[in-house]
Scaffold this active site. Structure first.
Site, PDB file in Angstrom:
ATOM      1  N   LYS A  78      -1.451  -0.033  26.445  1.00 39.17           N
ATOM      2  CA  LYS A  78      -0.436  -1.072  26.665  1.00 39.17           C
ATOM      3  C   LYS A  78       0.254  -0.885  28.019  1.00 39.17           C
ATOM      4  O   LYS A  78       0.600  -1.866  28.691  1.00 39.17           O
ATOM      5  CB  LYS A  78       0.597  -1.019  25.536  1.00 39.17           C
TER       6      LYS A  78
ATOM      7  N   GLU B  28      -0.592  -6.934  34.203  1.00 38.32           N
ATOM      8  CA  GLU B  28       0.243  -8.132  34.078  1.00 38.32           C
ATOM      9  C   GLU B  28       1.173  -8.285  35.281  1.00 38.32           C
ATOM     10  O   GLU B  28       1.359  -9.389  35.801  1.00 38.32           O
ATOM     11  CB  GLU B  28       1.050  -8.027  32.785  1.00 38.32           C
TER      12      GLU B  28
END
Length: 301
Positions: A173, A180
């Protein structure tokens, strides 16, 4: 399947709702009465203490934490551990640092309690669209809790998986969020260039909509950008200040530690830091230096 949900902020509450809609019995706890009331209004049972939450679950228990990373996670585990028994499973679905997750899993393993670190992506859209879940930790415990992951994911057979040992879920993550950062920065810079030349591309919201279909740069982030530009073409009322949650910093630090070049992610983090500098001392010094060596004009406040 029974589950205790700890932390009923927006994301935790949405996850509890999605699980209950998937046929799982969810009981929630949050120290804030208002948060408990909001979830109770959705038909989800709530309790007023961790002790009551643990007591409401049949052994072997499954509890899912959606609390802020850092000291709050440690404090929650410290409060829970005396209440739990061997065979119970505890999930950390927040954005904890992966080395912290490894430490916590090792400590709980000695007590026979499985601690899964589950990197969770989906944000406020997860209730409707499902969540992307990166599961780290004991494979047997992950298999036992797989019905929960299947209910939370976009579909039972996709969008989730057991990705490795303790720490792997939060590590994945962390890198996901670093990527991102870079993607968001690229969209922001591209649209900034377009916006600067409105006489040639006057409707950048229309252009974003065109790119959403068939373009090689289409993505969910572009979908969100297109919607934002339609609702607020000039982005009025939004300050040019971009926070970071910490995961971008951790990704850059990891890249440095591993001798991996990550210039795009690193620069996207630097741009976020730059956005918060109201005084911009560095820019003032640059202007002073240009004036000193070349006699270039200095713009005054």
């Amino acid at each position: 399947m029974q589950l205790g949900m700890i932390g009923l902020g927006r994301m935790g509450a949405n996850m509890a709702q999605r699980l209950q809609r998937g046929g799982h019995a969810v009981t929630g706890f949050d120290p804030t009465p208002e948060a408990r009331a909001r979830v109770a209004a959705e038909g989800i049972a709530t309790v007023e203490s961790l002790e009551a939450l643990v007591a409401s679950l049949d052994a072997p228990r499954a509890l899912w934490m959606m609390v802020p990373a850092g000291a709050v996670v440690d404090a929650t585990i410290d409060a829970l551990q005396p209440l739990l028994s061997a065979g119970d499973a505890l999930v950390d679905g927040g954005n904890s640092f992966y080395k912290d997750s490894q430490r916590r899993a090792e400590a709980l393993r000695e007590a026979g309690i499985a601690c899964l670190d589950v990197g969770t992506s989906g944000g406020v859209w997860g209730l409707a669209e499902g969540y992307s879940l990166m599961v780290g930790g004991d494979a047997q415990a992950a298999a036992r809790l797989s019905p929960l992951f299947q209910a939370l994911a976009p579909a039972p057979d996709r969008g989730w998986g057991h990705v490795g040992p303790s720490g792997a879920g939060h590590y994945a993550k962390m890198i996901h969020n670093g990527i991102e950062y870079g993607m968001m920065q690229a969209y922001a810079e591209g649209f900034a260039i377009l916006e600067r030349k409105r006489e040639l591309t006057p409707d950048i919201a229309q252009l974003a909509e065109i790119w959403r279909h068939g373009s090689v740069v289409r993505s969910w982030l572009l979908d969100l950008a297109a919607e934002a530009l339609v609702q607020n073409p000039g982005l009025g009322g939004i300050a040019p200040y971009v926070p970071d949650s910490g995961e971008g910093r951790w990704t850059v630090a990891e890249a440095i530690e591993l001798d991996v070049a990550a210039p795009v992610i690193t620069q996207s983090l630097i741009e976020r830091l730059r956005s918060r500098d109201d005084d911009a001392f560095a820019d003032k010094l640059l202007s002073a230096l240009r004036n000193a060596f070349g006699g270039h004009g200095v713009k005054r406040d």
